[in-house]
Scaffold this motif. Structure first.
Motif, PDB file in Angstrom:
ATOM      1  N   HIS A   1     102.778 116.906  73.812  1.00 21.12           N
ATOM      2  CA  HIS A   1     102.022 115.491  74.188  1.00 21.12           C
ATOM      3  C   HIS A   1     103.315 114.677  73.349  1.00 21.12           C
ATOM      4  O   HIS A   1     103.793 115.082  72.560  1.00 21.12           O
ATOM      5  CB  HIS A   1     100.694 115.599  72.920  1.00 21.12           C
ATOM      6  N   ILE A   2     103.663 113.594  74.127  1.00 18.77           N
ATOM      7  CA  ILE A   2     104.301 113.026  73.931  1.00 18.77           C
ATOM      8  C   ILE A   2     103.661 111.330  73.018  1.00 18.77           C
ATOM      9  O   ILE A   2     102.447 110.797  73.542  1.00 18.77           O
ATOM     10  CB  ILE A   2     105.564 111.951  74.611  1.00 18.77           C
ATOM     11  N   ILE A   3     104.243 111.241  72.347  1.00 21.07           N
ATOM     12  CA  ILE A   3     103.436 110.046  71.470  1.00 21.07           C
ATOM     13  C   ILE A   3     104.944 108.845  71.032  1.00 21.07           C
ATOM     14  O   ILE A   3     105.631 109.298  70.585  1.00 21.07           O
ATOM     15  CB  ILE A   3     103.175 110.799  70.369  1.00 21.07           C
ATOM     16  N   GLY A   4     104.504 107.423  71.383  1.00 23.11           N
ATOM     17  CA  GLY A   4     105.384 106.185  70.368  1.00 23.11           C
ATOM     18  C   GLY A   4     105.034 105.666  69.337  1.00 23.11           C
ATOM     19  O   GLY A   4     103.276 106.234  69.327  1.00 23.11           O
ATOM     20  N   ALA A   5     105.883 105.419  68.361  1.00 23.02           N
ATOM     21  CA  ALA A   5     105.240 104.837  67.379  1.00 23.02           C
ATOM     22  C   ALA A   5     106.503 103.052  66.839  1.00 23.02           C
ATOM     23  O   ALA A   5     107.299 103.283  67.532  1.00 23.02           O
ATOM     24  CB  ALA A   5     105.465 105.799  65.893  1.00 23.02           C
ATOM     25  N   ILE A   6     105.461 102.568  67.238  1.00 28.73           N
ATOM     26  CA  ILE A   6     106.208 101.139  67.098  1.00 28.73           C
ATOM     27  C   ILE A   6     106.320 100.507  65.714  1.00 28.73           C
ATOM     28  O   ILE A   6     104.796 100.363  65.534  1.00 28.73           O
ATOM     29  CB  ILE A   6     105.776 100.410  68.888  1.00 28.73           C
ATOM     30  N   ASN A   7     106.693  99.772  65.602  1.00 23.97           N
ATOM     31  CA  ASN A   7     106.722  98.461  64.990  1.00 23.97           C
ATOM     32  C   ASN A   7     106.809  96.661  65.462  1.00 23.97           C
ATOM     33  O   ASN A   7     107.564  96.607  66.297  1.00 23.97           O
ATOM     34  CB  ASN A   7     107.680  98.030  63.802  1.00 23.97           C
ATOM     35  N   ILE A   8     106.319  95.794  64.937  1.00 27.83           N
ATOM     36  CA  ILE A   8     105.951  94.748  65.901  1.00 27.83           C
ATOM     37  C   ILE A   8     107.093  93.540  65.154  1.00 27.83           C
ATOM     38  O   ILE A   8     106.152  92.930  63.655  1.00 27.83           O
ATOM     39  CB  ILE A   8     105.214  93.715  66.517  1.00 27.83           C
ATOM     40  N   ASP A   9     108.314  93.507  64.568  1.00 28.32           N
ATOM     41  CA  ASP A   9     108.739  92.764  63.992  1.00 28.32           C
ATOM     42  C   ASP A   9     110.432  91.960  65.102  1.00 28.32           C
ATOM     43  O   ASP A   9     110.397  91.826  66.077  1.00 28.32           O
ATOM     44  CB  ASP A   9     109.073  92.613  62.361  1.00 28.32           C
TER      45      ASP A   9
ATOM     46  N   LYS B   1      96.514 113.344  77.793  1.00 29.34           N
ATOM     47  CA  LYS B   1      98.021 113.409  78.834  1.00 29.34           C
ATOM     48  C   LYS B   1      98.903 112.539  79.347  1.00 29.34           C
ATOM     49  O   LYS B   1     100.102 112.583  79.564  1.00 29.34           O
ATOM     50  CB  LYS B   1      97.835 114.661  79.602  1.00 29.34           C
ATOM     51  N   ASP B   2      98.061 110.913  79.441  1.00 27.63           N
ATOM     52  CA  ASP B   2      98.867 110.312  78.760  1.00 27.63           C
ATOM     53  C   ASP B   2     100.055 110.005  77.751  1.00 27.63           C
ATOM     54  O   ASP B   2      99.727 110.780  76.576  1.00 27.63           O
ATOM     55  CB  ASP B   2      98.132 109.250  78.759  1.00 27.63           C
ATOM     56  N   LEU B   3     101.018 108.729  77.868  1.00 26.51           N
ATOM     57  CA  LEU B   3     101.530 108.698  76.640  1.00 26.51           C
ATOM     58  C   LEU B   3     101.360 108.050  75.805  1.00 26.51           C
ATOM     59  O   LEU B   3     100.274 106.974  76.773  1.00 26.51           O
ATOM     60  CB  LEU B   3     102.855 107.908  77.334  1.00 26.51           C
ATOM     61  N   ILE B   4     100.879 108.070  74.036  1.00 26.12           N
ATOM     62  CA  ILE B   4     100.031 107.563  73.284  1.00 26.12           C
ATOM     63  C   ILE B   4     100.900 106.435  72.622  1.00 26.12           C
ATOM     64  O   ILE B   4     102.154 107.085  72.177  1.00 26.12           O
ATOM     65  CB  ILE B   4      98.968 108.216  72.845  1.00 26.12           C
ATOM     66  N   ILE B   5     101.430 105.200  72.202  1.00 23.96           N
ATOM     67  CA  ILE B   5     101.446 104.480  71.673  1.00 23.96           C
ATOM     68  C   ILE B   5     100.830 103.715  70.047  1.00 23.96           C
ATOM     69  O   ILE B   5      99.618 102.836  71.044  1.00 23.96           O
ATOM     70  CB  ILE B   5     102.585 103.292  72.468  1.00 23.96           C
ATOM     71  N   LEU B   6     101.886 104.158  69.099  1.00 24.29           N
ATOM     72  CA  LEU B   6     100.772 103.807  67.679  1.00 24.29           C
ATOM     73  C   LEU B   6     101.860 102.702  67.260  1.00 24.29           C
ATOM     74  O   LEU B   6     103.012 102.675  66.883  1.00 24.29           O
ATOM     75  CB  LEU B   6     101.158 105.090  66.619  1.00 24.29           C
ATOM     76  N   ALA B   7     100.678 101.134  67.208  1.00 28.48           N
ATOM     77  CA  ALA B   7     101.481 100.038  66.828  1.00 28.48           C
ATOM     78  C   ALA B   7     101.009  99.432  65.503  1.00 28.48           C
ATOM     79  O   ALA B   7      99.920  99.894  65.294  1.00 28.48           O
ATOM     80  CB  ALA B   7     100.840  99.245  67.562  1.00 28.48           C
TER      81      ALA B   7
END
Length: 722
Positions: free
Chosen positions: A526-534, A330-336
């Motif tokens: 459920h809270i999920i984040g998706a990030i790109n690194i550029d 139940k933590d914040l998940i960040i898909l990178a």
């Protein structure tokens, strides 16, 4: 007490007596009377129970098996008779009991030669708390129960002491009288009579004391009932205070016909407002996790992976087991990962695989505050302007049996700490569901006040001019006498428009009816984040990294598809076409992280890593992060009992993403980059000796080697994200 940890091979061939002697030495028992206390937990679908967090009755030490590969506190099986007897009673959730060796088959199955279970018939209620207990083991209700017992035992002890004292006094008097009687050669009959009278007096006194204790116990039960009633009343008051909109609902209900007649609201709006919200969930045909798979998370992962492959979606087993475990935290998940690496596709496909719903929210570069995420209240229009994110939360609230996966896509196009910090602080609440305040609840009271005034003015004007047949607001305005009366009552001039004011009141009423002033975070979200690194995105701040789990993705073209297909062939499911249905609690419960324990092996490891490396590198790493790790390891065991893989994953989630600094700066006699390459990397290899068996994409060792090589080719700048 011995601190030695045994290998499995050291224990093979030992007799039961030798195994018990080994445990007696390791745990510090003076004899083979293994007395413990702990918390009873019942399985929902089984008759057996567990004794969780067991502690020695004498020293209060938490028990764990001294066996390599077996981590965390012990959990002992409780037979059905004792589990039912003590697990269903309110006051007996904590018990004391004795332990005995489990059956040889169970010990062999779990590969714990000295595995123990609760001795049948040895259980009894824990009537008194030990002198020192972990504060997060016992709830407020438990404390009130033990306090009540303490009060009872206090007065019982006082009464017993008084009896003993008086009995001793009387006994002394009797002995003195007997001595005097013998000395004076009194008759045997007189001595016997005196003794009988004394015994009768003592028995009478004891009976009165027992009656007093019984009355005290009855009074204690009454006080507990009164306390429960008081708590329930407080809850009712709290509900009434937090739902001022109920007053508006009652008024709208009473004036429904009038409000519809004069077009302040439509029938559909009235129905939606007055009828209690019902779940919009539809029954989904699927495989029930608790029933068909017996609550086995390892089988659940196999089924989900097979189900996805049938849909031509290929993910390695490691991704599914890691993602499911992170959801359960139940933590914040960040898909990178790079664009097209399967981040949002995992959110969508997993949601379908478990009969849930995925909501993808694109983040805009101009987001700067929490209003961009949740919306805001417009005082001019007297309405709340919602966002797709808030709409998703409200929809999830109406469908509590359906899991919702809300994904903030390209989360770092804007600075996450600007628009998400307030919401992230709410998510930190672990002991209760966080409540999101949208606007002041008093706004509904303002709407009600103004609406009452408008209704009374119109009704007075109708009655004054006898216009009972008027059927709508426009017809009312066409009557010149009533029109003038309304303008005078509202204080309007000829330039003011009654029709415009009517529209404003209508919008104001609809806004108050359609949006609550606050919303409790639904348990099925459920809270999920998706990030790109550029170059177009922002790095995540230490505050975000400290509270989130980073799950890194690589291009699916790098995956070994043949290996994935071979994995699935071993599962041998007959039919995987239907989704796997979880109860809300099975996908994660918001509860406090495990307690930080300096004696725990995992805690000791990361205390050492922090002192030897992370602090020297300038990487922030606190106690909360270690407790998050304890929680992750505990949940990961349900999917995979490979502890080294769990530590590997945790380093990838929480440690390596914080490596962003100038590696040329010195630490003692070496640079930070040299400290990473020559010392830290070798230490990680020692802690994860099976790193060579882990695919490169998911290996902490390979990721750290990649960081070092990139830094060498980039003037010593260390950056996990490059």
């Amino acid at each position: 007490m011995s601190n030695k940890v045994y290998g499995y091979s050291e224990l093979e061939g030992l007799s039961d007596t030798e195994l018990l002697a080994t445990l007696q030495s390791s745990w510090g028992y003076k004899d083979d009377n293994f007395e413990v206390w702990g918390e009873v937990t019942l399985f929902k679908d089984r008759e057996w129970g567990h004794l969780k967090n067991p502690r020695m009755l004498a020293s209060n030490n938490l028990l764990s098996y001294p066996l390599t590969g077996v981590n965390g506190p012990c959990e002992f099986w409780i037979n059905p008779a004792d589990a039912k007897k003590y697990g269903d009673q309110r006051g007996a959730r904590f018990i004391k009991c004795k332990l005995t060796l489990s059956r040889p088959k169970e010990r062999e199955k779990h590969r714990i030669p000295f595995m123990m279970s609760v001795l049948p018939g040895s259980c009894s209620s824990l009537e008194k708390l030990p002198a020192s207990i972990p504060h997060d083991i016992v709830t407020a209700d438990d404390v009130s129960y033990f306090i009540a017992n303490e009060i009872y035992h206090f007065y019982q002890q006082q009464a017993a002491t008084k009896i003993e004292q008086e009995f001793a006094t009387k006994q002394s008097m009797f002995e003195q009288q007997l001595t005097e009687a013998l000395a004076e050669k009194q008759s045997a009959e007189l001595k016997r009579d005196n003794a009988i009278k004394l015994v009768e007096s003592l028995n009478s006194m004891r009976k009165k004391t027992e009656q007093s204790i019984a009355l005290l116990e009855t009074d204690n039960e009454l006080k507990q009932k009164q306390l429960q009633i008081t708590l329930e009343n407080f809850k009712k008051i709290e509900v009434e205070m937090n739902h001022k909109i109920l007053r508006l609902k009652k008024y709208v209900s009473d004036k429904a016909l009038f409000l519809k007649t004069f077009e302040f609201l439509d029938q559909e709006d009235l129905d939606n407002f007055l009828v209690e919200s019902k779940s919009a969930s539809q029954d989904v045909d699927g495989v029930v996790f608790r029933e068909q798979l017996n609550g086995d998370y390892s089988k659940a992962i196999s089924y989900i992976q097979s189900h996805l492959i049938e849909k031509d979606i290929l993910y390695p087993r490691h991704i599914i087991e890691n993602y499911l475990t992170l959801l359960r935290t139940k933590d914040l998940i960040i898909l990178a990962g790079e664009s097209g690496s399967g981040k949002t596709n995992l959110v969508k496909s997993f949601a379908k695989a478990v009969g849930g719903k995925a909501v993808i929210i694109p983040v805009k570069p101009n987001w700067t505050s929490s209003e961009d995420l949740l919306g805001y209240y417009n005082p001019l229009e007297k309405k709340y302007l919602a966002t797709p994110f808030l709409d998703a939360l409200l929809e999830a609230q109406l469908n509590p049996e359906t899991p919702y996966f809300i994904c903030l896509d390209e989360m770092n196009l804007a600075r996450v700490e600007y628009y998400f910090a307030d919401f992230l602080s709410l998510l930190e609440s672990r002991d209760e569901a966080p409540e999101i305040s949208l606007y002041s609840a008093d706004e509904s009271a303002h709407v009600l006040s103004e609406l009452k005034a408008v209704v009374e003015i119109i009704q007075d004007s109708k009655e004054k001019y006898g216009q009972d047949g008027v059927v709508n607001f426009i017809a009312l305005l066409k009557d010149e006498a009533i029109n003038n009366q309304l303008r005078q009552a509202f204080g309007f001039s000829d330039k003011n428009s009654l029709i415009k004011y009517h529209s404003e009141v209508r919008r104001m009423l609809f806004a108050a009816m359609s949006m609550p002033s606050s919303i409790v975070m639904p348990a099925n979200v459920h809270i999920i984040g998706a990030i790109n690194i550029d170059e177009t995105t922002h790095y995540l701040s230490p505050k975000i990294l400290d509270r989130a789990h980073i799950m890194r993705f690589e291009s699916p073209l790098l995956s070994d598809w043949d290996a994935i297909l071979r994995e699935v062939k071993e599962y041998e499911f007959d039919d995987v076409s239907r989704p796997l249905l979880f109860e809300t609690e099975a996908l994660g419960i918001r509860q406090n992280y495990p307690k930080f324990d300096r004696e725990n092996e995992f805690c000791q490891l990361f205390i050492a890593l922090n002192k030897e490396f992370l602090h020297k590198l300038g990487v922030e790493f606190g106690m909360r992060t270690i407790r998050q790790g304890l929680n992750y390891l505990h949940l990961f065991k349900d999917a995979n009992d490979d502890r080294e893989r769990a530590i590997n994953n945790f380093i990838l989630h929480k440690v390596l993403p914080k490596l962003t600094f100038d590696g040329n700066k010195t630490v003692g006699q070496q640079t930070k980059l040299e400290l990473i390459e020559k010392v830290f990397l070798q230490r990680i290899k020692q802690e994860v000796p099976t790193y060579a068996d882990i695919p490169d994409v998911f290996s902490a060792v390979v990721a750290l080697e990649h960081v070092v090589n990139n830094a060498k080719s980039n003037d010593g700048i260390v950056n996990f994200w490059s």
